[in-house]
Design an enzyme around this catalytic site. Structure first.
Site, PDB file in Angstrom:
ATOM      1  N   GLU A  72      39.081  28.087  38.699  1.00 33.01           N
ATOM      2  CA  GLU A  72      40.455  28.206  38.198  1.00 33.01           C
ATOM      3  C   GLU A  72      41.224  26.919  38.431  1.00 33.01           C
ATOM      4  O   GLU A  72      41.915  26.417  37.540  1.00 33.01           O
ATOM      5  CB  GLU A  72      41.171  29.370  38.885  1.00 33.01           C
ATOM      6  CG  GLU A  72      42.616  29.540  38.427  1.00 33.01           C
ATOM      7  CD  GLU A  72      43.330  30.663  39.154  1.00 33.01           C
ATOM      8  OE1 GLU A  72      44.213  31.283  38.542  1.00 33.01           O
ATOM      9  OE2 GLU A  72      43.020  30.913  40.329  1.00 33.01           O
ATOM     10  N   SER A  90      46.275  38.410  41.875  1.00 30.23           N
ATOM     11  CA  SER A  90      47.604  38.378  42.504  1.00 30.23           C
ATOM     12  C   SER A  90      48.245  39.756  42.584  1.00 30.23           C
ATOM     13  O   SER A  90      48.061  40.598  41.695  1.00 30.23           O
ATOM     14  CB  SER A  90      48.531  37.445  41.721  1.00 30.23           C
ATOM     15  OG  SER A  90      48.039  36.125  41.726  1.00 30.23           O
ATOM     16  N   GLN A 122      41.572  37.862  34.784  1.00 29.79           N
ATOM     17  CA  GLN A 122      41.326  37.784  36.226  1.00 29.79           C
ATOM     18  C   GLN A 122      42.439  38.542  36.953  1.00 29.79           C
ATOM     19  O   GLN A 122      43.619  38.249  36.772  1.00 29.79           O
ATOM     20  CB  GLN A 122      41.310  36.319  36.655  1.00 29.79           C
ATOM     21  CG  GLN A 122      41.350  36.075  38.131  1.00 29.79           C
ATOM     22  CD  GLN A 122      41.743  34.641  38.440  1.00 29.79           C
ATOM     23  OE1 GLN A 122      41.415  33.727  37.710  1.00 29.79           O
ATOM     24  NE2 GLN A 122      42.461  34.442  39.530  1.00 29.79           N
TER      25      GLN A 122
END
Length: 409
Positions: free
Chosen positions: A248, A133, A130
């Site tokens: 998540e 960030s 994923q």
């Protein structure tokens, strides 16, 4: 709610135990099993176990059989997870892909993407990461600066992501980028799936103080992707990302396979304080009791979320509660375990450390869980605003176009 097994559930639990006994080793009998010598051996063992589970219908139990899942119920999944936790089996490398990425593909991807990716992921043939960030965004996912610009039928992507778990061994990833800087930050985002082996993707592992290197920086230099790789509509990236983020927080709020109250009770029985077992000391029992209560609260809160999942609903903001409690509990329990081991608690060499350094590793690693999936502060805001209905935090850039919002240097 009655948490005792129904006759059908008891029969399923017996079936699971029988299969696990034939195909895995119970933890109490696994002390002499050598751990994987390197990442490649870990990947091979994990993929072999995942494929074996898939063949038996125990991988992604609640997913439809046509996608490679087990076609079972949420309770079936809970029962299997409870029983598998008693065995020494490889795991972890598929958690992000199967817990976050593939559910996003299944919810937002075109049929071709589902046909191509779901079954191989269930079998463990392909691993996903994923990519959210960024260095400049911190915990503000919507503040990302990686951009995608349309070029004919393709998109050209440039930018950087950071703290991407497993990127160095993953085959594919889901990537959130900015496609329109002229609208407020939450509205100009779009999600794509990408090939992590593309030459335009550069992965640089980050060495951690724990000695591990599970996280990575990822750079994109003129990465070209097809519009067919888009998940959801252009500009709907935030809505798509919420599917990933809710899953998540559910995953990070769940069990991380670390020492919990049962293991701590065993340690307290075997450890002496002033000539008697530590478990006899009121202060020790009080701390363990506090964590036991937290563990039960987490379990029942998780059951409530699983009930929602069984109805086809996406995990909601209540998942943030579990994540806040679980990550801090994990850190505090690790620290207390180190204290019980006295000077042995700071030894990290597994060959000579008490409990093979498990509590030391847990204490060091727990700090990451308080950041992964949203920091404690972000999650407390989510609980306050979306669960308790309290006034929102002041957000000065909320309605400003992203290219006009103030940015740090």
């Amino acid at each position: 709610m009655d948490f005792n097994d129904t006759p059908e559930e008891a029969a399923y639990r017996a079936q699971v135990r029988e299969w696990l006994d034939k195909n895995a080793t119970r933890k109490e009998n696994a002390k002499d099993i050598a751990p994987p010598k390197d990442l490649q051996e870990l990947l091979a063992q994990s993929k072999a176990w995942q494929a074996k589970k898939a063949d038996a219908g125990y991988a992604c139990i609640t997913w439809p059989k046509e996608w490679g899942g087990g076609g079972g119920t949420t309770i079936n999944n809970v029962i299997y997870s409870q029983e598998e936790s008693k065995y020494a089996v490889p795991g972890g490398i598929f958690a992000i892909g199967l817990g976050m990425c593939i559910p996003t593909v299944m919810t937002w991807g075109p049929d071709e993407a589902k046909e191509r990716f779901v079954r191989p992921a269930v079998r463990g043939d392909e691993i996903w990461c994923q990519l959210f960030s960024e260095p400049a965004g911190g915990s503000d996912v919507a503040g990302l600066r990686t951009k995608a610009e349309k070029d004919g039928d393709d998109w050209v992507i440039n930018g950087q992501k950071v703290w991407t778990s497993g990127a160095h061994f993953c085959d594919y990833g889901i990537l959130l980028v900015r496609t329109d800087p002229n609208v407020p930050k939450h509205k100009g985002l779009t999600m794509f799936w990408i090939d992590m082996k593309d030459p335009a993707v550069e992965v640089r592992p980050i060495k951690q103080m724990s000695g591990g290197a599970e996280f990575n920086e990822v750079f994109f230099t003129n990465l070209r992707v097809k519009d067919s790789q888009r998940l959801g509509k252009v500009g709907d990236g935030w809505k798509v990302a919420l599917t990933t983020l809710m899953n998540e927080r559910l995953a990070v709020g769940g069990s991380q396979g670390n020492a919990d109250t049962d293991e701590l009770i065993s340690l307290a029985r075997e450890t002496d304080i002033a000539g008697e077992p530590a478990i006899r000391h009121g202060g020790v029992r009080e701390r363990i009791a506090d964590w036991y209560v937290q563990a039960q609260g987490l379990k029942f809160t998780r059951f409530r979320t699983l009930t929602a999942l069984s109805k086809g609903e996406t995990p909601g903001p209540e998942s943030s509660i579990s994540k806040i409690v679980a990550a801090k509990k994990m850190q505090d329990l690790g620290s207390f375990g180190m204290d019980l081991q006295d000077m042995g608690g700071v030894i990290r060499d597994r060959k000579i450390s008490p409990e093979e350094g498990a509590y030391t590793e847990q204490w060091i690693g727990a700090a990451g869980y308080r950041i992964a999936g949203g920091t404690d502060e972000i999650l407390r805001n989510i609980v306050a605003e979306r669960v308790l209905g309290m006034p929102q935090d002041v957000r000065v850039d909320k309605d400003l176009p992203f290219n006009q919002a103030p940015k740090g240097k």
